[in-house]
Design a protein around this motif. Structure first.
Motif, PDB file in Angstrom:
ATOM      1  N   VAL A 141       0.861  -1.179   0.000  1.00  0.00           N
ATOM      2  CA  VAL A 141       0.000   0.000   0.000  1.00  0.00           C
ATOM      3  C   VAL A 141       0.901   1.234   0.000  1.00  0.00           C
ATOM      4  CG1 VAL A 141      -1.798   1.254   1.234  1.00  0.00           C
ATOM      5  CG2 VAL A 141      -1.767  -1.250   1.294  1.00  0.00           C
ATOM      6  N   ASN A 142       0.938   1.940  -1.139  1.00  0.00           N
ATOM      7  CA  ASN A 142       1.726   3.172  -1.172  1.00  0.00           C
ATOM      8  C   ASN A 142       0.875   4.346  -0.686  1.00  0.00           C
ATOM      9  OD1 ASN A 142       0.054   3.941  -3.332  1.00  0.00           O
ATOM     10  ND2 ASN A 142       1.521   3.229  -4.877  1.00  0.00           N
ATOM     11  N   ASP A 186      -0.514   6.907  -2.241  1.00  0.00           N
ATOM     12  CA  ASP A 186      -1.719   7.196  -3.031  1.00  0.00           C
ATOM     13  C   ASP A 186      -2.820   6.176  -2.752  1.00  0.00           C
ATOM     14  OD1 ASP A 186      -0.705   9.461  -4.268  1.00  0.00           O
ATOM     15  OD2 ASP A 186       0.218   8.311  -5.881  1.00  0.00           O
ATOM     16  N   LEU A 187      -2.444   4.887  -2.660  1.00  0.00           N
ATOM     17  CA  LEU A 187      -3.441   3.864  -2.374  1.00  0.00           C
ATOM     18  C   LEU A 187      -4.015   4.046  -0.964  1.00  0.00           C
ATOM     19  CD1 LEU A 187      -1.787   0.661  -3.910  1.00  0.00           C
ATOM     20  CD2 LEU A 187      -3.913   1.747  -4.650  1.00  0.00           C
ATOM     21  N   SER A 208      -6.549   6.710  -1.152  1.00  0.00           N
ATOM     22  CA  SER A 208      -7.754   6.317  -1.882  1.00  0.00           C
ATOM     23  C   SER A 208      -8.632   5.368  -1.074  1.00  0.00           C
ATOM     24  CB  SER A 208      -7.370   5.669  -3.218  1.00  0.00           C
ATOM     25  OG  SER A 208      -6.732   4.417  -3.008  1.00  0.00           O
ATOM     26  N   PHE A 209      -8.018   4.554  -0.209  1.00  0.00           N
ATOM     27  CA  PHE A 209      -8.790   3.613   0.601  1.00  0.00           C
ATOM     28  C   PHE A 209      -9.206   4.197   1.948  1.00  0.00           C
ATOM     29  CE2 PHE A 209      -6.987   0.492  -2.339  1.00  0.00           C
ATOM     30  CZ  PHE A 209      -8.049  -0.376  -2.517  1.00  0.00           C
ATOM     31  N   LEU A 260      -2.475  -5.185   0.632  1.00  0.00           N
ATOM     32  CA  LEU A 260      -3.669  -5.013  -0.194  1.00  0.00           C
ATOM     33  C   LEU A 260      -3.914  -6.275  -1.010  1.00  0.00           C
ATOM     34  CD1 LEU A 260      -5.944  -3.357  -1.504  1.00  0.00           C
ATOM     35  CD2 LEU A 260      -4.225  -2.393  -3.066  1.00  0.00           C
ATOM     36  N   SER A 314      -5.144  -8.037  -4.020  1.00  0.00           N
ATOM     37  CA  SER A 314      -5.513  -7.716  -5.396  1.00  0.00           C
ATOM     38  C   SER A 314      -6.257  -8.864  -6.074  1.00  0.00           C
ATOM     39  CB  SER A 314      -4.274  -7.339  -6.217  1.00  0.00           C
ATOM     40  OG  SER A 314      -3.303  -8.365  -6.161  1.00  0.00           O
ATOM     41  N   LEU A 333      -9.849   1.724  -6.304  1.00  0.00           N
ATOM     42  CA  LEU A 333      -8.720   2.231  -7.077  1.00  0.00           C
ATOM     43  C   LEU A 333      -9.195   2.745  -8.424  1.00  0.00           C
ATOM     44  CD1 LEU A 333      -5.702   2.667  -7.480  1.00  0.00           C
ATOM     45  CD2 LEU A 333      -5.508   0.284  -8.219  1.00  0.00           C
ATOM     46  N   ARG A 381     -10.784   6.112  -7.900  1.00  0.00           N
ATOM     47  CA  ARG A 381      -9.825   7.196  -7.652  1.00  0.00           C
ATOM     48  C   ARG A 381      -9.094   7.598  -8.923  1.00  0.00           C
ATOM     49  NH1 ARG A 381      -4.663   8.365  -6.616  1.00  0.00           N
ATOM     50  NH2 ARG A 381      -3.934   6.247  -6.993  1.00  0.00           N
ATOM     51  N   GLY A 412       1.589  -3.433  -9.131  1.00  0.00           N
ATOM     52  CA  GLY A 412       0.752  -2.289  -8.800  1.00  0.00           C
ATOM     53  C   GLY A 412       0.463  -1.380  -9.981  1.00  0.00           C
ATOM     54  N   ASP A 453       1.465   5.062  -9.700  1.00  0.00           N
ATOM     55  CA  ASP A 453       1.407   6.062  -8.621  1.00  0.00           C
ATOM     56  C   ASP A 453       0.490   7.223  -8.981  1.00  0.00           C
ATOM     57  OD1 ASP A 453       3.197   4.565  -7.108  1.00  0.00           O
ATOM     58  OD2 ASP A 453       4.932   5.561  -7.978  1.00  0.00           O
TER      59      ASP A 453
END
Length: 469
Positions: free
Chosen positions: A279-280, A282-283, A286-287, A296, A298, A392, A395, A420, A457
């Motif tokens: 999980v970066n 940005d993620l 968004s979450f 995360l 997937s 995702l 977003r 990712g 990203d």
């Protein structure tokens, strides 16, 4: 004159103080002599023989053999050519050198799997020059460990430490046979703990700055008490030699593997059945997470314990059986150490809330079976892809596309794809989902670049994608 004498006196005092400081610093440095004398008898040299068919009769010279083994393990390639030897048309023998250590008086020896991989005969030479032909008890490629047995009694042994007690900054010592120089001693400190390497999801490596080179593989890493805290396994290098970054398998991982190899000759691991990613920032945003952490999900494998428990793509596993998950790479190791049929609990972040999910783990299927389950996903692009999680996609304001769940190597790796990445177009065609992606991938021409639109990203870009066949 008095001023001169005074100046000389001050200088003498300063020199004395400086000498005293250096003497004190030297006195505080560890002396490894007792440790080496105590532990060296239990460290062994390992050489192997392998008989191979050779229709062309070509043979590697000994220097090239050793260097090729080094490049094969650390770089995945063999750059040294073969030399013609027309006199040997059918078979040739190859020897490789490594290290190991005795863990029991009745002759169990631990080393790396890659040291003995493919060997027909394994030789173990002790510190006192006695040599034995070893029997292979079992191997575990995932942790790069192998257990050997020699027929001898009352052998010198090492004591195993609990690697969980190890801390960054501690002194450690390695003993092995780099480049065939037996019983070479090198020392350094623990640089970091819990390192995860791309090809080794089941080992939280100990990183050190101890000088490790080809031939050290399989040798012990000692703490100052003379106890084994790790098994030297890999180095990171750009020059072909030691560059201050070495990796060792923790002793706690090793002994868990040893127990299973002694009992069954193989290692069985529990299986959850998910494809995960980090999980970066940005993620996380968004979450709705306050910071990046967790694993995360997937994709959930069909028929897996995760599917039976109701885990969904887009769930973020925050903790597993009471252990907090900071990075996704921590989860496979935690699951892999558990037994099949274990009942476990995980905390999962879903739709802004934290939920508790109970799982009954299963035995990990054979790799061949997992590969067949993934056959639809694995394609000539060298990656596994999955559907883009709904949040995702929202977003990124996209419809369709696929997310790269795993880079298998080959074309995907050469073209710089990363786990990712979200792929929305390929060869000028929009991607609606996994099936669509697989169909488009089949029609990509070889040896010619095609455009691929990737969102990484949060930023979209086109990259030239080329399949070399």
């Amino acid at each position: 004159m008095n001023r001169l004498l005074k100046t000389m006196s001050v200088a003498a005092i300063s020199f004395t103080l400086m000498f005293s400081m250096f003497a004190n610093a030297a006195a505080n440095l560890p002396d490894f002599t007792d440790l080496v004398e105590k532990t060296s008898p239990a460290v062994v040299n390992i050489s192997t023989e392998q008989t191979q068919s050779s229709a062309t009769g070509r043979q590697l010279n000994p220097d090239a053999q050793e260097l090729n083994e080094f490049f094969r393990h650390f770089f995945g390639q063999q750059p040294f050519g073969q030399q013609q030897s027309p006199k040997r048309q059918q078979q040739r023998q190859r020897s490789s050198l490594g290290s190991g250590f005795i863990i029991s008086k009745d002759g169990y020896v631990l080393t790396n799997n890659h040291v003995i991989d493919g060997a027909d005969v394994i030789h173990v030479r002790l510190n006192d020059r006695r040599e034995y032909e070893a029997k292979l008890v079992g191997t575990d490629a995932r942790t790069d460990l192998a257990l050997l047995k020699i027929e001898a009694d009352d052998l010198p042994t090492v004591k195993m430490a609990d690697s969980d007690d190890l801390k960054a900054g501690q002194w450690v010592v390695a003993i092995g046979s780099p480049f065939g120089f037996d019983y070479t001693v090198t020392a350094g400190i623990v640089s970091a703990l819990g390192r995860n390497l791309p090809s080794d999801n089941y080992v939280p490596f100990i990183q050190t700055d101890v000088a490790i080179n080809p031939g050290n593989s399989g040798g012990p890493l000692f703490n100052l008490d003379g106890e084994v805290v790790g098994i030297n396994s890999q180095i990171y290098t750009r020059s072909g030699g030691f560059m201050g970054v070495s990796f060792a398998i923790p002793s706690k991982v090793a002994m868990s593997v040893v127990d299973q190899l002694k009992a069954d000759g193989k290692v069985s691991r529990a299986w959850l059945g998910v494809i995960i990613q980090d999980v970066n920032n940005d993620l996380a945003e968004s979450f709705g997470l306050d910071r990046p952490h967790g694993a995360l999900v997937s994709r959930v494998m069909p028929g897996s314990p995760a599917e039976k428990a109701g885990l969904q793509p887009g769930d973020i596993i925050m903790s597993f059986e009471g252990k907090t998950i900071e990075h996704s790479s921590e989860l496979p190791y935690i699951v892999g150490r558990m037994k099949a049929d274990s009942e476990v609990t995980a905390k999962v972040f879903r739709d802004g809330d934290e939920k508790t999910i109970d799982f009954t783990l299963d035995k990990r299927p054979d790799d061949s079976k997992l590969a067949s389950q993934d056959q639809q996903q694995q394609n000539r692009l060298g990656m596994i892809v999955g559907e883009v999680p709904e949040k995702l996609a929202s977003r990124l304001t996209i419809q369709g596309g696929v997310v790269v769940e795993q880079v298998l190597g080959g074309t995907a790796a050469r073209n710089g794809l990363q786990q990712g990445d979200v792929i929305t177009m390929l060869n000028g065609k929009r991607i609606n989902g996994v099936d669509d992606f697989s169909d488009i991938a089949k029609g990509i021409p070889s040896n010619r670049s095609v455009p691929m639109r990737v969102i990484r990203d949060g930023y979209p870009m086109f990259i030239p994608f080329k399949i070399v066949e």
